[in-house]
Design a protein around this motif. Structure first.
Motif, mmCIF file in Angstrom:
data_model
loop_
_atom_site.group_PDB
_atom_site.id
_atom_site.type_symbol
_atom_site.label_atom_id
_atom_site.label_comp_id
_atom_site.label_asym_id
_atom_site.label_seq_id
_atom_site.Cartn_x
_atom_site.Cartn_y
_atom_site.Cartn_z
ATOM 1 N N VAL A 1 -2.062 8.622 -0.517
ATOM 2 C CA VAL A 1 -2.381 7.203 -0.697
ATOM 3 C C VAL A 1 -3.887 7.070 -0.581
ATOM 4 O O VAL A 1 -4.474 7.451 0.438
ATOM 5 N N VAL A 2 -4.519 6.535 -1.616
ATOM 6 C CA VAL A 2 -5.974 6.384 -1.640
ATOM 7 C C VAL A 2 -6.304 4.938 -1.322
ATOM 8 O O VAL A 2 -6.021 4.034 -2.110
ATOM 9 N N GLY A 3 -6.880 4.720 -0.155
ATOM 10 C CA GLY A 3 -7.200 3.373 0.301
ATOM 11 C C GLY A 3 -6.342 2.992 1.491
ATOM 12 O O GLY A 3 -5.118 3.211 1.483
ATOM 13 N N SER A 4 -6.983 2.435 2.530
ATOM 14 C CA SER A 4 -6.243 2.156 3.756
ATOM 15 C C SER A 4 -6.249 0.675 4.119
ATOM 16 O O SER A 4 -6.192 0.317 5.292
ATOM 17 N N GLY A 5 -6.324 -0.187 3.109
ATOM 18 C CA GLY A 5 -6.133 -1.605 3.347
ATOM 19 C C GLY A 5 -4.656 -1.909 3.538
ATOM 20 O O GLY A 5 -3.827 -1.001 3.677
ATOM 21 N N PRO A 6 -4.274 -3.173 3.538
ATOM 22 C CA PRO A 6 -2.869 -3.519 3.791
ATOM 23 C C PRO A 6 -1.894 -2.945 2.773
ATOM 24 O O PRO A 6 -0.776 -2.579 3.137
ATOM 25 N N THR A 7 -2.312 -2.823 1.504
ATOM 26 C CA THR A 7 -1.422 -2.220 0.509
ATOM 27 C C THR A 7 -1.196 -0.751 0.805
ATOM 28 O O THR A 7 -0.053 -0.271 0.844
ATOM 29 N N GLY A 8 -2.283 -0.013 1.015
ATOM 30 C CA GLY A 8 -2.154 1.412 1.280
ATOM 31 C C GLY A 8 -1.389 1.700 2.552
ATOM 32 O O GLY A 8 -0.552 2.614 2.598
ATOM 33 N N LEU A 9 -1.644 0.931 3.602
ATOM 34 C CA LEU A 9 -0.948 1.150 4.867
ATOM 35 C C LEU A 9 0.536 0.835 4.748
ATOM 36 O O LEU A 9 1.383 1.567 5.284
ATOM 37 N N ALA A 10 0.879 -0.246 4.050
ATOM 38 C CA ALA A 10 2.293 -0.590 3.881
ATOM 39 C C ALA A 10 3.018 0.483 3.076
ATOM 40 O O ALA A 10 4.136 0.901 3.419
ATOM 41 N N ALA A 11 2.390 0.933 1.989
ATOM 42 C CA ALA A 11 3.002 1.988 1.183
ATOM 43 C C ALA A 11 3.181 3.258 2.002
ATOM 44 O O ALA A 11 4.229 3.908 1.947
ATOM 45 N N ALA A 12 2.158 3.615 2.770
ATOM 46 C CA ALA A 12 2.223 4.843 3.559
ATOM 47 C C ALA A 12 3.318 4.772 4.616
ATOM 48 O O ALA A 12 4.070 5.733 4.820
ATOM 49 N N GLN A 13 3.428 3.639 5.297
ATOM 50 C CA GLN A 13 4.449 3.540 6.339
ATOM 51 C C GLN A 13 5.849 3.609 5.750
ATOM 52 O O GLN A 13 6.727 4.301 6.290
ATOM 53 N N GLN A 14 6.060 2.930 4.639
ATOM 54 C CA GLN A 14 7.384 2.953 4.010
ATOM 55 C C GLN A 14 7.746 4.354 3.540
ATOM 56 O O GLN A 14 8.879 4.815 3.739
ATOM 57 N N LEU A 15 6.801 5.039 2.896
ATOM 58 C CA LEU A 15 7.086 6.376 2.378
ATOM 59 C C LEU A 15 7.257 7.393 3.505
ATOM 60 O O LEU A 15 8.090 8.301 3.415
ATOM 61 N N THR A 16 6.490 7.243 4.584
ATOM 62 C CA THR A 16 6.661 8.131 5.738
ATOM 63 C C THR A 16 8.044 7.945 6.344
ATOM 64 O O THR A 16 8.739 8.924 6.660
ATOM 65 N N ARG A 17 8.453 6.714 6.524
ATOM 66 C CA ARG A 17 9.758 6.444 7.111
ATOM 67 C C ARG A 17 10.894 6.913 6.202
ATOM 68 O O ARG A 17 12.004 7.181 6.681
ATOM 69 N N ALA A 18 10.616 7.029 4.900
ATOM 70 C CA ALA A 18 11.622 7.538 3.974
ATOM 71 C C ALA A 18 11.704 9.065 4.001
ATOM 72 O O ALA A 18 12.577 9.642 3.341
ATOM 73 N N GLY A 19 10.799 9.718 4.741
ATOM 74 C CA GLY A 19 10.883 11.167 4.905
ATOM 75 C C GLY A 19 9.850 11.968 4.147
ATOM 76 O O GLY A 19 9.849 13.198 4.218
ATOM 77 N N HIS A 20 8.964 11.299 3.435
ATOM 78 C CA HIS A 20 7.934 12.027 2.703
ATOM 79 C C HIS A 20 6.728 12.298 3.608
ATOM 80 O O HIS A 20 6.472 11.556 4.560
ATOM 81 N N THR A 21 6.000 13.351 3.296
ATOM 82 C CA THR A 21 4.779 13.666 4.024
ATOM 83 C C THR A 21 3.618 12.943 3.352
ATOM 84 O O THR A 21 3.299 13.222 2.191
ATOM 85 N N VAL A 22 3.009 12.020 4.075
ATOM 86 C CA VAL A 22 2.032 11.104 3.486
ATOM 87 C C VAL A 22 0.680 11.288 4.149
ATOM 88 O O VAL A 22 0.577 11.345 5.382
ATOM 89 N N ALA A 23 -0.365 11.358 3.322
ATOM 90 C CA ALA A 23 -1.747 11.376 3.797
ATOM 91 C C ALA A 23 -2.485 10.203 3.174
ATOM 92 O O ALA A 23 -2.414 9.990 1.962
ATOM 93 N N VAL A 24 -3.167 9.440 4.015
ATOM 94 C CA VAL A 24 -3.948 8.296 3.562
ATOM 95 C C VAL A 24 -5.419 8.685 3.562
ATOM 96 O O VAL A 24 -5.955 9.143 4.585
ATOM 97 N N TYR A 25 -6.084 8.495 2.419
ATOM 98 C CA TYR A 25 -7.494 8.836 2.284
ATOM 99 C C TYR A 25 -8.331 7.555 2.298
ATOM 100 O O TYR A 25 -8.033 6.596 1.570
ATOM 101 N N GLU A 26 -9.371 7.551 3.124
ATOM 102 C CA GLU A 26 -10.250 6.399 3.260
ATOM 103 C C GLU A 26 -11.704 6.858 3.211
ATOM 104 O O GLU A 26 -12.080 7.799 3.917
ATOM 105 N N ARG A 27 -12.514 6.193 2.385
ATOM 106 C CA ARG A 27 -13.908 6.629 2.259
ATOM 107 C C ARG A 27 -14.771 6.211 3.453
ATOM 108 O O ARG A 27 -15.801 6.839 3.712
ATOM 109 N N ALA A 28 -14.381 5.177 4.175
ATOM 110 C CA ALA A 28 -15.122 4.764 5.366
ATOM 111 C C ALA A 28 -14.801 5.686 6.536
ATOM 112 O O ALA A 28 -13.912 6.531 6.466
ATOM 113 N N ASP A 29 -15.521 5.475 7.646
ATOM 114 C CA ASP A 29 -15.330 6.347 8.800
ATOM 115 C C ASP A 29 -14.160 5.930 9.676
ATOM 116 O O ASP A 29 -13.799 6.660 10.600
ATOM 117 N N ARG A 30 -13.572 4.771 9.411
ATOM 118 C CA ARG A 30 -12.399 4.312 10.143
ATOM 119 C C ARG A 30 -11.375 3.778 9.154
ATOM 120 O O ARG A 30 -11.711 3.292 8.077
#
Length: 495
Positions: A149-178
């Protein structure tokens, strides 16, 4: 419904704000701590449990509002939390930041003040964290599939949480330091303290989501390398290409985009800086743009100690009440609203040349003038009519040592090379095109949120994240039980 007469016997009462003189001296949230719980049960009683609840339709997440209103009125906070989290990954965000289109669609709002849906939502979310109703929910088994998932705003975080809970291995990439996107560096702390974000991120880490900060896809990691590493890629980079103001004098120093200015204030709150390099302290500040981002700049400049702050809005001043002929219920009306920042500016009289709340309506910027060193010193404006035509003889000049442009965003930023490296198709607005399944023209690459929809609300961003997660899950496994609250072409209700 717990109280059949609640909507008749109980007036609307909102979350009280701290006194202006107190809250502008810090960066804490503007509300009185603990003041919501004593009133929220009675406010939930005002919900009529409508047979056809239009608040559901007004909310893209499909929040089960009458259900959790009833549970709160009965003091069943655990069940209320379960119903709230069934449709919304981050209600502590939306309860603080969403402009509440659900309240505009409340049936009670046809002829009375709406139910305080947003306040009930944030009360449930905060109570859920306080009472331990939101433990991590890691998957029972892993699918063996990987998603970036590229981007860690609310869209990226929601997608990542849903996909993680579905059993997929998810990595979120963010260009900022946090992690957090605009939630981290864009939304001022007085609107949402970052502890709420940090707490949710810890939950996601415990569930198995991986986070990669200070990584710009397209530079630090090429698009082709990313596609080789993962079975699917979700682009949730947001619409960060800001709109410009092409007038004479724009090149003067002291004129900045809002999103150049706001992140520094957030970094001060994070402890990275002692003072913002763009601090408004002692300066005459003019904000060009009448939206929420402009209001965020207003509240920030007030806290930094600006000599004066004026906000320009090109639109005429809205009416106090809904115009039912132009914007009938249950659409979201453009009415006069007094945000916390505008209330502060009004009480502190920050803009003697403007209206009471620091806004100059129907105002268009003509040009800037500066001093011998090339620094901006004045903004020249003119009043405009409903067709944005200049009104003769209405020209004015405002002192301006710092000008902030809050004119919105046109689409995703292309400077990092990601869009061009992938060869993504864009629509005429500059946003990423996608099909009915959120898929782009590039195989195994999906797009969601503002990057594809265009600039929108946080509640739509989360809905997009949940929906694209369902689409990706289905593509990877052939079937998905994840909810998809919206489609890529759905839009808010309009007249």
């Amino acid at each position: 419904m717990a109280d059949p007469k609640g909507f008749m016997s109980t007036p609307r009462e909102e979350y009280p704000r701290r006194p202006v003189e107190e809250r502008v001296r810090d960066w804490n949230e503007v509300y009185v701590p603990g003041a919501l719980l004593p009133i929220i049960g009675r406010q939930a009683d005002r919900c009529m449990d409508c047979g056809v609840p239009f608040c559901h339709e007004a909310c893209p997440l499909g929040n089960l509002i009458p259900e959790w209103n009833d549970l709160v009125s009965r003091d069943d906070w655990r069940a209320a939390s379960d119903r709230l989290h069934a449709t919304n990954n981050f209600p502590e965000f939306t309860g603080r930041l969403c402009p509440a289109p659900c309240e505009a669609g409340c049936v009670l709002a046809i002829n009375q003040p709406a139910v305080t849906i947003k306040n009930v939502e944030v009360a449930i979310a905060d109570r859920a964290w306080a009472d331990g109703f939101t433990p991590p929910s890691p998957p029972e088994r892993l699918s063996g599939r990987t998603v970036a998932v590229v981007g860690s705003g609310p869209t990226g975080l929601a997608a990542a949480q849903q996909l993680t809970r579905a059993g997929h291995t998810v990595a979120v990439y963010e260009r900022a330091d946090r992690i957090g996107g605009l939630l981290r560096y864009g939304i001022p702390a007085f609107k949402m303290e970052k502890r709420h974000l940090d707490r949710r991120l810890e939950q996601m880490r415990a569930e198995g989501t991986k986070f990669r900060t200070s990584t710009t896809i397209g530079r630090d990691l090429t698009a082709s390398e990313l596609r080789m590493r993962y079975d699917a890629v979700v682009l949730a980079t947001g619409a960060t290409a800001w709109r410009e103001l092409d007038v004479t004098g724009r090149e003067l120093s002291g004129i900045h985009q809002a999103m150049e200015y706001l992140p520094f204030a957030d970094r001060v709150c994070e402890g990275d800086l002692e003072v913002s390099p763009l601090s408004a302290a002692g300066k005459h500040v003019v904000i060009v743009g009448g939206g929420d981002t402009g209001a965020d700049c207003l509240g920030t400049a007030v806290r930094e100690g600006a000599a004066s702050v004026t906000q320009l809005d090109i639109y005429p001043q809205p009416e106090e009440e809904r115009d039912h002929d132009v914007e009938p219920w249950p659409t979201y009306p453009k009415i006069y609203r007094l945000s916390a920042a505008h209330e502060e500016a009004r009480d502190l009289e920050t803009a003697p040349a403007a209206h009471a709340d620091a806004r100059l309506f129907a105002a268009s910027t003509l040009h800037f003038t500066g001093d011998a060193r090339g620094r901006v010193r004045s903004l020249h404006l003119v009043e405009v009519d409903a067709g944005r035509r200049p009104v003769p003889g209405s020209g004015r000049t405002l002192p301006a040592d710092l000008v902030l442009l809050a004119l919105g965003f046109s689409g995703p930023d292309r400077h990092d090379g990601l869009i061009d490296q992938l060869g993504l198709a864009l629509d005429p607005r500059g946003t990423i095109t996608r099909d009915a399944g959120f898929a782009t023209n590039v195989p195994r690459v999906y797009a969601a949120g503002d990057a594809a929809r265009g600039q929108s609300l946080i509640v739509w961003a989360i809905a997009e994240g949940r929906a694209v997660a369902a689409a990706v899950d289905r593509a990877l496994t052939g079937i998905s039980s994840l909810p998809a609250p919206i489609g890529p072409f759905d839009r808010p209700m309009t007249a």
